[in-house]
Design a protein around this motif. Structure first.
Motif, PDB file in Angstrom:
ATOM      1  N   TRP A 172     144.104  11.351  59.582  1.00  0.00           N
ATOM      2  CA  TRP A 172     145.021  10.426  59.480  1.00  0.00           C
ATOM      3  C   TRP A 172     146.590  10.108  60.061  1.00  0.00           C
ATOM      4  O   TRP A 172     147.166  11.499  60.317  1.00  0.00           O
ATOM      5  CB  TRP A 172     145.431  10.308  58.173  1.00  0.00           C
ATOM      6  N   SER A 181     143.325   5.551  52.275  1.00  0.00           N
ATOM      7  CA  SER A 181     142.019   4.171  53.228  1.00  0.00           C
ATOM      8  C   SER A 181     141.127   5.846  54.187  1.00  0.00           C
ATOM      9  O   SER A 181     141.483   7.067  54.060  1.00  0.00           O
ATOM     10  CB  SER A 181     143.444   4.101  54.221  1.00  0.00           C
ATOM     11  N   THR A 222     142.014   7.352  59.795  1.00  0.00           N
ATOM     12  CA  THR A 222     142.531   5.842  61.459  1.00  0.00           C
ATOM     13  C   THR A 222     143.574   6.824  62.633  1.00  0.00           C
ATOM     14  O   THR A 222     143.757   5.971  63.664  1.00  0.00           O
ATOM     15  CB  THR A 222     144.383   5.744  60.314  1.00  0.00           C
TER      16      THR A 222
END
Length: 461
Positions: free
Chosen positions: A372, A387, A390
């Motif tokens: 992340w 989440s 990324t």
């Protein structure tokens, strides 16, 4: 000299009823003489296969330092020195030779007392490592080795970490090709990631600039270590239960195993299989240290090795299956040890690889990291991200002669880092894997100046 040595020196002169000032001055003079005679580094097991290459690399890397060689036979050590002198075209007549026998603990301690760091090249470490570690801790001397044996490394941490801390001694294993590139490569990836890394997958690729000459690629010592490592793999679970009283949190998303055989697209379609070496266990020990000592979210890791063709994969798989079956039985292990060429299709032998094949061998470890962005922060290392990852990154560590040249360079630089940068290492001593030991030192930079290359292949997004 430690406190006991000082007391003994003073007592030695005091019993002769000399004047107090003379007693003190003479004792101090003796202490200073012993201090001056203490070498920076001793290469133990110097007449062995790895030891010889360590001496050769040490001629350059140890220049300006006081170093010596040690082993059981003074005559073999002299022959080794003469051999390296001829190869390097360098006068080594002033290199001290120390005799020390693994069956004689007193001689091991005397050797350790002669230097600041012992570079231990005498394996398999399952059989020969512990007496040297113990002698070094008793002598207050640091210790590095090239073990790729998880049972040995983790047992040393379990049994000697506290003693090493109390004595201010660093004991660092896996300081060679298993597993400096993998462990410090993971540290390097995290430095470059600029965020929170969730997982890393490593892919080892070994190539040669010349066609394979049909000779061995492994020395017998490495083959022997692998046999006993697999035969006693069941020791690891109870060892780890004692070593780590609590389990790591269940971090998400979990890094899943890939198919046993899969294509690595970013390696031009090479075929990859799980890597059976010690890289993963070493990296995970470092990650556990970072979690326990620094409250840092540990990185998950899986290791693979890549082959150019499916024929190579099938050949390796056949040897691996035979190897795994035979390691389960005493008779099978005896046969593997007696006929290494037969059971490895010529890839392991007592003679080891030729100079030519080693000099032309190249390695690269690719690291695929996910995580992340730095803006996505957690309050606690045990918290979970909401989440999926990324960011991605691909990095690479590469070099030449992985089994012996690069191994010996990394081993020596590991010893020198303790000498020069112990203030940047964890605590005041202890038993550590290389990533944990050297993460905050300049070892990556020193490796980069001496044949290794650390680079970003695909930057983060």
């Amino acid at each position: 000299m430690n406190g006991n040595d000082c007391s003994n020196a003073i007592a030695h002169y005091a019993i002769h009823v000399y004047p107090p000032a003379m007693v003190l001055n003479t004792a101090i003079a003796e202490m200073e003489q012993q201090k001056e005679e203490r070498l920076d580094v001793i290469i133990f097991g110097a007449s062995g296969f790895t030891g010889k290459y360590t001496i050769f690399e040490g001629i350059k890397l140890l220049e300006g330092l006081r170093w010596g060689v040690a082993g059981r036979s003074r005559e073999k050590l002299r022959q080794t020195i003469a051999e390296i002198e001829k190869k390097a075209d360098k006068d080594l007549s002033e290199v001290p030779i120390i005799t020390a026998d693994l069956k004689d603990n007193a001689s091991l301690k005397q050797m350790a007392e002669r230097c600041k760091v012992v570079i231990n090249c005498c394996g398999p470490y399952r059989f020969y490592g512990e007496p040297v570690v113990k002698a070094c801790i008793e002598a207050g001397t640091h210790h590095v080795d090239v073990s790729g044996e998880p049972q040995y490394m983790e047992r040393m941490q379990l049994e000697y970490h506290q003693q090493a801390q109390e004595r201010g001694v660093y004991v660092v294993s896996a300081c060679g090709f298993d597993s400096i590139p993998a462990d410090l490569g993971t540290v390097f990836l995290e430095r470059e990631f600029d965020g929170v890394v969730n997982s890393v997958e490593t892919y080892l690729q070994v190539t040669s600039k010349i066609p394979h000459d049909g000779g061995a690629v492994l020395h017998y010592g490495t083959w022997e270590s692998a046999i006993y490592g697999l035969a006693h793999a069941n020791e690891l679970r109870p060892l780890r239960t004692k070593l780590y009283k609590t389990r790591l949190p269940n971090f998400q998303p979990r890094l899943k195993d890939r198919m046993v055989v899969h294509k690595a697209s970013f390696l031009n379609g090479w075929w990859a299989v799980p890597f059976p070496g010690s890289d993963r266990s070493v990296v995970m020990r470092s990650q556990r240290h970072f979690y326990d000592a620094e409250k840092k979210r540990p990185i998950q890791m899986k290791a693979y090795v890549a082959f150019e063709s499916m024929i190579q994969v099938l050949g390796v798989a056949f040897v691996a299956v035979v190897f795994a079956i035979m390691c389960r039985f005493k008779f099978g292990r005896q046969m593997l040890l007696k006929f290494p060429k037969l059971f490895t299709l010529g890839y392991a032998s007592h003679e080891g690889p030729s100079e030519k094949s080693m000099e032309n061998a190249q390695f690269a470890i690719y690291f695929r990291g996910e995580g992340w962005d730095k803006d996505e922060k957690l309050l606690e290392p045990t918290d979970q991200f909401k989440s999926p990852p990324t960011k991605k990154i691909v990095t690479k560590v590469s070099g030449t002669n992985p089994g012996y040249g690069a191994t010996c360079v990394a081993l020596i630089l590991s010893a020198l880092t303790i000498l020069r940068e112990s203030d940047k290492m964890p605590g005041a001593g202890g038993v550590y894997p290389p990533g944990a030991a050297y993460a905050k030192t300049s070892l990556i930079e020193q490796l980069s100046k001496n044949g290794f290359k650390f680079e970003v292949i695909k930057p983060t997004k």
